[in-house]
Design a protein around this motif. Structure first.
Motif, PDB file in Angstrom:
ATOM      1  N   PRO A 360       0.806  -1.212   0.000  1.00 18.52           N
ATOM      2  CA  PRO A 360       0.000   0.000   0.000  1.00 18.52           C
ATOM      3  C   PRO A 360       0.844   1.270   0.000  1.00 18.52           C
ATOM      4  O   PRO A 360       2.007   1.268   0.395  1.00 18.52           O
ATOM      5  CB  PRO A 360      -0.793  -0.115   1.316  1.00 18.52           C
ATOM      6  CG  PRO A 360      -0.718  -1.547   1.707  1.00 18.52           C
ATOM      7  CD  PRO A 360       0.611  -2.020   1.210  1.00 18.52           C
ATOM      8  N   TYR A 361       0.233   2.345  -0.435  1.00 22.18           N
ATOM      9  CA  TYR A 361       0.818   3.657  -0.227  1.00 22.18           C
ATOM     10  C   TYR A 361       0.723   4.011   1.259  1.00 22.18           C
ATOM     11  O   TYR A 361      -0.135   3.503   1.981  1.00 22.18           O
ATOM     12  CB  TYR A 361       0.089   4.723  -1.048  1.00 22.18           C
ATOM     13  CG  TYR A 361       0.442   4.701  -2.517  1.00 22.18           C
ATOM     14  CD1 TYR A 361       1.678   5.175  -2.945  1.00 22.18           C
ATOM     15  CD2 TYR A 361      -0.442   4.204  -3.463  1.00 22.18           C
ATOM     16  CE1 TYR A 361       2.012   5.169  -4.291  1.00 22.18           C
ATOM     17  CE2 TYR A 361      -0.111   4.184  -4.816  1.00 22.18           C
ATOM     18  CZ  TYR A 361       1.128   4.670  -5.216  1.00 22.18           C
ATOM     19  OH  TYR A 361       1.471   4.652  -6.544  1.00 22.18           O
ATOM     20  N   VAL A 362       1.610   4.895   1.699  1.00 23.12           N
ATOM     21  CA  VAL A 362       1.586   5.337   3.096  1.00 23.12           C
ATOM     22  C   VAL A 362       0.972   6.716   3.217  1.00 23.12           C
ATOM     23  O   VAL A 362       1.061   7.363   4.250  1.00 23.12           O
ATOM     24  CB  VAL A 362       3.003   5.314   3.706  1.00 23.12           C
ATOM     25  CG1 VAL A 362       3.542   3.896   3.755  1.00 23.12           C
ATOM     26  CG2 VAL A 362       3.955   6.242   2.938  1.00 23.12           C
ATOM     27  N   THR A 363       0.327   7.153   2.162  1.00 22.36           N
ATOM     28  CA  THR A 363      -0.424   8.399   2.174  1.00 22.36           C
ATOM     29  C   THR A 363      -1.795   8.153   1.576  1.00 22.36           C
ATOM     30  O   THR A 363      -1.921   7.474   0.544  1.00 22.36           O
ATOM     31  CB  THR A 363       0.290   9.515   1.391  1.00 22.36           C
ATOM     32  OG1 THR A 363      -0.602  10.641   1.255  1.00 22.36           O
ATOM     33  CG2 THR A 363       0.718   9.055   0.004  1.00 22.36           C
ATOM     34  N   SER A 364      -2.822   8.707   2.196  1.00 18.11           N
ATOM     35  CA  SER A 364      -4.175   8.543   1.669  1.00 18.11           C
ATOM     36  C   SER A 364      -4.397   9.391   0.422  1.00 18.11           C
ATOM     37  O   SER A 364      -5.430   9.268  -0.233  1.00 18.11           O
ATOM     38  CB  SER A 364      -5.201   8.922   2.742  1.00 18.11           C
ATOM     39  OG  SER A 364      -5.026  10.277   3.164  1.00 18.11           O
ATOM     40  N   ALA A 365      -3.424  10.238   0.070  1.00 20.34           N
ATOM     41  CA  ALA A 365      -3.527  11.032  -1.151  1.00 20.34           C
ATOM     42  C   ALA A 365      -3.442  10.162  -2.392  1.00 20.34           C
ATOM     43  O   ALA A 365      -3.930  10.528  -3.457  1.00 20.34           O
ATOM     44  CB  ALA A 365      -2.425  12.095  -1.178  1.00 20.34           C
ATOM     45  N   CYS A 366      -2.799   8.990  -2.272  1.00 22.51           N
ATOM     46  CA  CYS A 366      -2.608   8.098  -3.414  1.00 22.51           C
ATOM     47  C   CYS A 366      -3.557   6.913  -3.336  1.00 22.51           C
ATOM     48  O   CYS A 366      -3.739   6.323  -2.266  1.00 22.51           O
ATOM     49  CB  CYS A 366      -1.165   7.593  -3.462  1.00 22.51           C
ATOM     50  SG  CYS A 366       0.082   8.835  -3.859  1.00 22.51           S
ATOM     51  N   THR A 367      -4.133   6.568  -4.469  1.00 24.29           N
ATOM     52  CA  THR A 367      -5.013   5.405  -4.584  1.00 24.29           C
ATOM     53  C   THR A 367      -4.360   4.382  -5.493  1.00 24.29           C
ATOM     54  O   THR A 367      -3.879   4.719  -6.580  1.00 24.29           O
ATOM     55  CB  THR A 367      -6.379   5.818  -5.172  1.00 24.29           C
ATOM     56  OG1 THR A 367      -6.964   6.818  -4.326  1.00 24.29           O
ATOM     57  CG2 THR A 367      -7.307   4.624  -5.262  1.00 24.29           C
ATOM     58  N   LEU A 368      -4.345   3.159  -5.060  1.00 20.83           N
ATOM     59  CA  LEU A 368      -3.747   2.097  -5.870  1.00 20.83           C
ATOM     60  C   LEU A 368      -4.570   1.847  -7.129  1.00 20.83           C
ATOM     61  O   LEU A 368      -5.800   1.912  -7.103  1.00 20.83           O
ATOM     62  CB  LEU A 368      -3.660   0.806  -5.056  1.00 20.83           C
ATOM     63  CG  LEU A 368      -2.671   0.794  -3.895  1.00 20.83           C
ATOM     64  CD1 LEU A 368      -2.937  -0.405  -3.000  1.00 20.83           C
ATOM     65  CD2 LEU A 368      -1.231   0.770  -4.400  1.00 20.83           C
ATOM     66  N   PRO A 369      -3.921   1.523  -8.243  1.00 18.96           N
ATOM     67  CA  PRO A 369      -4.673   1.164  -9.451  1.00 18.96           C
ATOM     68  C   PRO A 369      -5.383  -0.166  -9.263  1.00 18.96           C
ATOM     69  O   PRO A 369      -5.061  -0.948  -8.367  1.00 18.96           O
ATOM     70  CB  PRO A 369      -3.579   1.078 -10.526  1.00 18.96           C
ATOM     71  CG  PRO A 369      -2.315   0.809  -9.779  1.00 18.96           C
ATOM     72  CD  PRO A 369      -2.462   1.492  -8.456  1.00 18.96           C
ATOM     73  N   ASP A 370      -6.339  -0.427 -10.133  1.00 19.27           N
ATOM     74  CA  ASP A 370      -7.146  -1.640  -9.998  1.00 19.27           C
ATOM     75  C   ASP A 370      -6.368  -2.910 -10.307  1.00 19.27           C
ATOM     76  O   ASP A 370      -6.744  -3.996  -9.860  1.00 19.27           O
ATOM     77  CB  ASP A 370      -8.362  -1.563 -10.929  1.00 19.27           C
ATOM     78  CG  ASP A 370      -9.343  -0.473 -10.510  1.00 19.27           C
ATOM     79  OD1 ASP A 370      -9.352  -0.134  -9.309  1.00 19.27           O
ATOM     80  OD2 ASP A 370     -10.075   0.026 -11.385  1.00 19.27           O
ATOM     81  N   ASP A 371      -5.286  -2.791 -11.072  1.00 14.63           N
ATOM     82  CA  ASP A 371      -4.592  -3.985 -11.545  1.00 14.63           C
ATOM     83  C   ASP A 371      -3.380  -4.360 -10.701  1.00 14.63           C
ATOM     84  O   ASP A 371      -2.464  -5.020 -11.178  1.00 14.63           O
ATOM     85  CB  ASP A 371      -4.161  -3.801 -12.999  1.00 14.63           C
ATOM     86  CG  ASP A 371      -3.232  -2.609 -13.204  1.00 14.63           C
ATOM     87  OD1 ASP A 371      -3.064  -1.806 -12.259  1.00 14.63           O
ATOM     88  OD2 ASP A 371      -2.671  -2.473 -14.317  1.00 14.63           O
ATOM     89  N   VAL A 372      -3.361  -3.952  -9.423  1.00 16.21           N
ATOM     90  CA  VAL A 372      -2.224  -4.321  -8.573  1.00 16.21           C
ATOM     91  C   VAL A 372      -2.290  -5.818  -8.258  1.00 16.21           C
ATOM     92  O   VAL A 372      -3.368  -6.429  -8.293  1.00 16.21           O
ATOM     93  CB  VAL A 372      -2.217  -3.531  -7.248  1.00 16.21           C
ATOM     94  CG1 VAL A 372      -2.044  -2.053  -7.516  1.00 16.21           C
ATOM     95  CG2 VAL A 372      -3.478  -3.789  -6.436  1.00 16.21           C
ATOM     96  N   PRO A 373      -1.151  -6.435  -7.952  1.00 19.16           N
ATOM     97  CA  PRO A 373      -1.177  -7.844  -7.538  1.00 19.16           C
ATOM     98  C   PRO A 373      -2.112  -8.048  -6.354  1.00 19.16           C
ATOM     99  O   PRO A 373      -2.218  -7.188  -5.462  1.00 19.16           O
ATOM    100  CB  PRO A 373       0.278  -8.114  -7.146  1.00 19.16           C
ATOM    101  CG  PRO A 373       1.078  -7.127  -7.936  1.00 19.16           C
ATOM    102  CD  PRO A 373       0.214  -5.894  -8.012  1.00 19.16           C
ATOM    103  N   GLY A 374      -2.785  -9.191  -6.307  1.00 22.67           N
ATOM    104  CA  GLY A 374      -3.762  -9.447  -5.251  1.00 22.67           C
ATOM    105  C   GLY A 374      -3.184  -9.370  -3.856  1.00 22.67           C
ATOM    106  O   GLY A 374      -3.884  -8.986  -2.909  1.00 22.67           O
ATOM    107  N   LEU A 375      -1.915  -9.719  -3.693  1.00 24.03           N
ATOM    108  CA  LEU A 375      -1.337  -9.700  -2.347  1.00 24.03           C
ATOM    109  C   LEU A 375      -1.286  -8.294  -1.755  1.00 24.03           C
ATOM    110  O   LEU A 375      -1.235  -8.123  -0.531  1.00 24.03           O
ATOM    111  CB  LEU A 375       0.041 -10.352  -2.330  1.00 24.03           C
ATOM    112  CG  LEU A 375       1.207  -9.796  -3.171  1.00 24.03           C
ATOM    113  CD1 LEU A 375       1.783  -8.513  -2.638  1.00 24.03           C
ATOM    114  CD2 LEU A 375       2.301 -10.848  -3.264  1.00 24.03           C
ATOM    115  N   VAL A 376      -1.307  -7.270  -2.618  1.00 25.93           N
ATOM    116  CA  VAL A 376      -1.316  -5.892  -2.107  1.00 25.93           C
ATOM    117  C   VAL A 376      -2.590  -5.643  -1.304  1.00 25.93           C
ATOM    118  O   VAL A 376      -2.570  -4.974  -0.265  1.00 25.93           O
ATOM    119  CB  VAL A 376      -1.187  -4.877  -3.252  1.00 25.93           C
ATOM    120  CG1 VAL A 376      -1.339  -3.449  -2.740  1.00 25.93           C
ATOM    121  CG2 VAL A 376       0.161  -5.048  -3.956  1.00 25.93           C
ATOM    122  N   ASN A 377      -3.698  -6.188  -1.757  1.00 27.16           N
ATOM    123  CA  ASN A 377      -4.956  -6.038  -1.020  1.00 27.16           C
ATOM    124  C   ASN A 377      -4.905  -6.771   0.316  1.00 27.16           C
ATOM    125  O   ASN A 377      -5.509  -6.321   1.304  1.00 27.16           O
ATOM    126  CB  ASN A 377      -6.118  -6.544  -1.866  1.00 27.16           C
ATOM    127  CG  ASN A 377      -6.319  -5.720  -3.128  1.00 27.16           C
ATOM    128  OD1 ASN A 377      -6.229  -4.498  -3.091  1.00 27.16           O
ATOM    129  ND2 ASN A 377      -6.568  -6.382  -4.244  1.00 27.16           N
TER     130      ASN A 377
END
Length: 440
Positions: A360-377
């Motif tokens: 994850p990002y460590v700032t709420s200003a950034c949103t992860l894209p939809d296609d990140v690896p599942g383990l990021v979730n």
């Protein structure tokens, strides 16, 4: 972690040669010849960092036509520590620079060499863990650049599903899962180890540190001060050595653990010939390269503590962008705009498009894209529940150079866990004395 894809690969270049660098890198003076305010930005010379910096500058200059940013690069490596210190101490640092967070940042004496950014609007969006690794008692100095990543257990979700296993939250549950895989998995290795790349042997110790902090939040501070209770021969830190020894003694490892490489282990995990692998989430890039269709078959869970209440995931924090204290006047205002832009929606888009996302990002200003690896979730769920903690290297400057050799010996059944922990305490003592730390 030596030779690993950790934050150390993002360090800057070489020692005293800083004094011979062109003065164009310095932050004095005013604008450029076309009336724009010109600032300089320093990053590392490897392709990923350079390409991301170019993209960031292009987006920033488009949004801020009255400011130009000159990109400068320098090599990565341990020599970069000395170069950074030299440039900062001689007021020859670039206006804005990219560097490590945590203990390496602290070694740059930020109270005297960097601009305090505590009052900037973007600070409110940062996680507490990240704030801690870019701050002193006197200020906050860095804005995050890139995502975090975890040191935890990567696992094959299909193997877990086939055997009806649930994600463990205690060490005993982890061992029980591993023994069931050994008994019913049809030859699947319960736990992968890859001592062909010796740095990978450290994860049972390093990845357990968030659990140590849960038990004793002051452990890192006590360890740095040479408190006799904060030693690896003592609980809670001893658990990492004990766990490495236990999984070998119970025959839960792949047969070729002594020669397997990290790349081979990641492929075995993706293909389901290995079920679990204590590792950095950043190594998912290997699967993205070799087995892209299998990326989402891999999940991650925290190395479990003895008690579920103490189980937390250990995070490697991203590097940061800093402003040199020698930056003044219009340049300072332009530099602050540049740092803020990096943590804006447009800056986050640059990071999404050009970075390797393994957490994850460590700032709420950034949103992860939809296609990140599942383990990021999976990692994000630990963030959402507050069950995270920084790796020790962000909280203390002390890391003995021989840890990977010691953990290979313990994890191979050559050295008992107690002896290995004692060896590492001795290794740490020598390193602390070399650093000139008080109390050692």
């Amino acid at each position: 972690m030596k030779s690993s894809p950790t934050r150390r690969v993002l360090l800057a270049g070489a020692g005293i040669v800083a004094l011979a660098l062109p003065l164009a890198a310095c932050s004095g003076g005013g604008g450029s010849s076309d009336g724009k305010v010109e600032i300089s930005y320093l990053t590392q010379s490897d392709d990923p960092n350079t390409n991301q910096a170019k993209a960031l500058i292009a987006a920033f200059e488009k949004a801020n036509p009255d400011i130009s940013v000159k990109l400068e690069t320098q090599p990565g490596g341990t020599e970069g520590d000395n170069l950074m210190k030299t440039k900062l101490s001689t007021d020859s640092m670039n206006d804005v620079f990219h560097y490590n967070s945590g203990s390496l940042m602290q070694a740059l004496n930020p109270d005297q060499t960097m601009v305090d950014l505590s009052d900037e609007d973007w600070v409110k969006d940062l996680t507490d863990d990240f704030k801690a690794v870019v701050s002193t008692d006197n200020g906050l100095y860095g804005a995050p650049w890139g995502t975090s990543f975890a040191g935890a257990v990567l696992y094959n979700k299909k193997v877990y599903e086939k055997l009806g296993l649930e994600v463990p939250t205690t060490w005993d549950e982890f061992i029980a899962n591993s023994e069931k895989i050994k008994a019913e998995g049809g030859g699947v290795a319960p736990i992968l180890q890859s001592f062909g790349d010796t740095w990978t042997s450290q994860l049972f110790v390093l990845g357990d540190f968030a659990n140590v902090s849960k038990v004793n939040p002051d452990w890192a501070e006590e360890y740095t001060a040479n408190d006799p209770k904060a030693k690896y021969v003592e609980e809670p830190a001893f658990a990492g050595f004990a766990h490495g020894a236990e999984v070998f003694e119970k025959g839960l490892l792949n047969e070729d653990f002594a020669s397997m490489t990290n790349a081979q282990a990641m492929n075995a995990l993706a293909e389901g010939t290995g079920a679990q692998y204590p590792m950095l989430s950043a190594t998912i890039s290997q699967v993205q390269q070799d087995n892209p269709d299998l990326v989402d078959d891999i999940g991650v869970f925290a190395l479990p503590a003895a008690d579920a209440a103490d189980t937390a995931i250990t995070m490697w924090q991203p590097n940061a962008i800093y402003i040199a204290k020698s930056t003044e006047g219009d340049k300072l205002e332009a530099a602050k705009k540049f740092v803020a832009f990096a943590n804006s929606e447009e800056g986050c888009q640059v990071q999404n498009e050009g970075g390797s996302i393994a957490g994850p990002y460590v700032t709420s200003a950034c949103t992860l894209p939809d296609d990140v690896p599942g383990l990021v979730n999976d990692i994000q769920a630990y963030f959402d529940s507050g069950a995270t903690g920084s790796a020790l290297e962000f909280l203390s400057p002390i890391k003995g150079p021989n840890l990977e050799n010691i953990t290979v010996a313990v994890g191979s059944g050559i050295t008992p866990a107690e002896e290995g922990a004692a060896q590492y305490d001795d290794d740490v003592k020598k390193q602390a004395q070399q650093l000139g730390l008080e109390g050692w």
